[in-house]
Design a protein around this motif. Structure first.
Motif, mmCIF file in Angstrom:
data_model
loop_
_atom_site.group_PDB
_atom_site.id
_atom_site.type_symbol
_atom_site.label_atom_id
_atom_site.label_comp_id
_atom_site.label_asym_id
_atom_site.label_seq_id
_atom_site.Cartn_x
_atom_site.Cartn_y
_atom_site.Cartn_z
ATOM 1 N N GLY A 71 71.873 80.597 -15.790
ATOM 2 C CA GLY A 71 72.658 81.378 -16.849
ATOM 3 C C GLY A 71 73.055 80.757 -18.139
ATOM 4 N N LEU A 72 73.313 79.529 -18.104
ATOM 5 C CA LEU A 72 73.477 78.850 -19.136
ATOM 6 C C LEU A 72 72.227 78.554 -19.893
ATOM 7 N N ALA A 73 70.960 78.396 -19.171
ATOM 8 C CA ALA A 73 69.794 78.656 -20.032
ATOM 9 C C ALA A 73 69.403 79.785 -20.789
ATOM 10 N N GLY A 74 69.748 80.909 -19.888
ATOM 11 C CA GLY A 74 69.584 82.275 -20.516
ATOM 12 C C GLY A 74 70.498 82.679 -21.701
ATOM 13 N N ALA A 75 71.795 81.749 -21.992
ATOM 14 C CA ALA A 75 72.383 81.970 -22.976
ATOM 15 C C ALA A 75 71.984 81.734 -24.509
ATOM 16 N N PHE A 76 70.861 80.870 -24.339
ATOM 17 C CA PHE A 76 70.203 80.308 -25.496
ATOM 18 C C PHE A 76 68.803 80.712 -25.663
ATOM 19 N N ILE A 77 68.373 81.686 -24.896
ATOM 20 C CA ILE A 77 67.095 82.349 -24.840
ATOM 21 C C ILE A 77 67.346 83.775 -25.752
ATOM 22 N N ARG A 78 66.412 83.742 -26.961
ATOM 23 C CA ARG A 78 66.545 84.719 -27.697
ATOM 24 C C ARG A 78 65.644 86.166 -27.327
ATOM 25 N N ARG A 79 64.777 85.967 -26.529
ATOM 26 C CA ARG A 79 64.050 86.979 -25.811
ATOM 27 C C ARG A 79 64.915 88.080 -24.988
ATOM 28 N N ARG A 80 65.181 88.951 -25.386
ATOM 29 C CA ARG A 80 66.135 90.006 -24.606
ATOM 30 C C ARG A 80 65.911 90.098 -23.222
ATOM 31 N N GLY A 81 64.850 90.444 -23.004
ATOM 32 C CA GLY A 81 64.442 90.581 -21.622
ATOM 33 C C GLY A 81 64.551 89.502 -20.923
ATOM 34 N N LEU A 82 64.228 88.287 -21.212
ATOM 35 C CA LEU A 82 64.232 87.101 -20.507
ATOM 36 C C LEU A 82 65.867 86.662 -20.330
ATOM 37 N N ALA A 83 66.381 86.935 -21.384
ATOM 38 C CA ALA A 83 67.965 86.580 -21.491
ATOM 39 C C ALA A 83 68.621 87.553 -20.318
ATOM 40 N N LEU A 84 68.277 88.725 -20.431
ATOM 41 C CA LEU A 84 68.827 89.677 -19.521
ATOM 42 C C LEU A 84 68.617 89.268 -18.184
ATOM 43 N N ALA A 85 67.329 88.918 -17.568
ATOM 44 C CA ALA A 85 67.111 88.469 -16.363
ATOM 45 C C ALA A 85 67.907 87.019 -16.031
ATOM 46 N N HIS A 86 68.012 86.378 -16.947
ATOM 47 C CA HIS A 86 68.983 85.131 -16.378
ATOM 48 C C HIS A 86 70.426 85.586 -16.233
ATOM 49 N N ALA A 87 70.850 86.525 -17.025
ATOM 50 C CA ALA A 87 72.328 87.016 -16.893
ATOM 51 C C ALA A 87 72.443 87.764 -15.694
ATOM 52 N N LEU A 88 71.402 88.405 -15.116
ATOM 53 C CA LEU A 88 71.334 89.192 -13.817
ATOM 54 C C LEU A 88 71.550 88.267 -12.830
ATOM 55 N N VAL A 89 70.805 87.242 -12.783
ATOM 56 C CA VAL A 89 70.882 86.128 -11.920
ATOM 57 C C VAL A 89 72.356 85.570 -11.530
ATOM 58 N N ARG A 136 76.038 93.649 -19.162
ATOM 59 C CA ARG A 136 76.368 94.914 -19.590
ATOM 60 C C ARG A 136 76.138 95.003 -21.159
ATOM 61 N N GLN A 137 76.756 94.179 -21.684
ATOM 62 C CA GLN A 137 76.765 93.739 -22.982
ATOM 63 C C GLN A 137 75.389 93.855 -23.744
ATOM 64 N N LEU A 138 74.554 92.888 -22.922
ATOM 65 C CA LEU A 138 73.244 92.509 -23.069
ATOM 66 C C LEU A 138 72.313 93.739 -23.051
ATOM 67 N N LEU A 139 72.509 94.621 -21.947
ATOM 68 C CA LEU A 139 71.882 95.994 -21.544
ATOM 69 C C LEU A 139 72.134 97.001 -23.149
ATOM 70 N N ALA A 140 73.416 96.931 -23.304
ATOM 71 C CA ALA A 140 73.731 97.764 -24.392
ATOM 72 C C ALA A 140 73.066 97.546 -25.471
ATOM 73 N N ARG A 141 73.101 96.351 -25.722
ATOM 74 C CA ARG A 141 72.391 95.557 -27.259
ATOM 75 C C ARG A 141 70.818 95.738 -27.175
ATOM 76 N N ALA A 142 70.339 95.856 -25.953
ATOM 77 C CA ALA A 142 68.608 95.954 -25.681
ATOM 78 C C ALA A 142 68.261 97.281 -25.845
ATOM 79 N N ASP A 143 69.335 98.394 -25.589
ATOM 80 C CA ASP A 143 69.024 99.760 -25.638
ATOM 81 C C ASP A 143 68.504 100.187 -26.915
ATOM 82 N N PRO A 144 67.518 100.581 -27.168
ATOM 83 C CA PRO A 144 66.998 101.122 -28.681
ATOM 84 C C PRO A 144 67.701 102.336 -29.354
ATOM 85 N N ALA A 145 68.406 102.968 -28.104
ATOM 86 C CA ALA A 145 69.292 104.200 -28.853
ATOM 87 C C ALA A 145 70.429 103.920 -29.425
ATOM 88 N N SER A 146 70.879 102.574 -29.354
ATOM 89 C CA SER A 146 72.181 102.087 -29.702
ATOM 90 C C SER A 146 72.198 101.474 -31.068
#
Length: 146
Positions: A71-89, A136-146
């Protein structure tokens, strides 16, 4: 007479902001805080017994320790999908293992005079909850509709 060329005007314009240089989002900061809380919770006592403390790393805390690093590594990743995967773990692992540990204490009939959950287990669950909010915030930020 204008001596500026079209290429000079293009280079003088500010370059587009790259995702790597973007300022950290609130979810990234929350993910860092959650990861640190989970890391601290994993190495501190999870159960207080009359015979002494049981550290988290003597059992399921090893998994939460690994999830905290991920999770700490995921906080510094700028690719949203990869950061989201780290956050989920980071969100799922401490909540699942911490919840399993609490359920196990209840199942064995742990009396609070004999054994009780300690602050490491509580920190692990709090970190997992904060990571779930960051996810949840990363999901909302990654959503193209928002």
């Amino acid at each position: 007479m204008n001596t500026s060329s079209p290429s000079a005007s293009r280079t003088a314009a500010t370059p587009p902001a790259s995702p790597r240089g973007a300022a950290p989002h609130r979810a990234d900061r929350r993910l860092i805080i959650a990861a640190i809380i989970v890391l601290v919770g994993a190495v501190t006592p999870w159960i207080d017994t009359v015979g002494g403390n049981v550290l988290g790393v003597q059992g399921g805390g090893l998994y939460t320790l690994s999830a905290g690093g991920i999770g700490l590594a995921g906080a510094f990743i700028r690719r949203r999908g990869l950061a989201l995967a780290h956050a989920l773990v980071l969100a799922i692992t401490p909540l699942a293992i911490g919840g399993w540990q609490v359920a196990r204490l209840v199942a064995i009939g742990c009396d609070f005079r004999v054994c009780a959950p300690s602050f490491g287990l509580v920190l692990t669950l709090i970190g997992g909850f904060l990571a779930a909010l960051a996810t949840r915030q990363l999901l909302a930020r990654a959503d193209p509709a928002s």
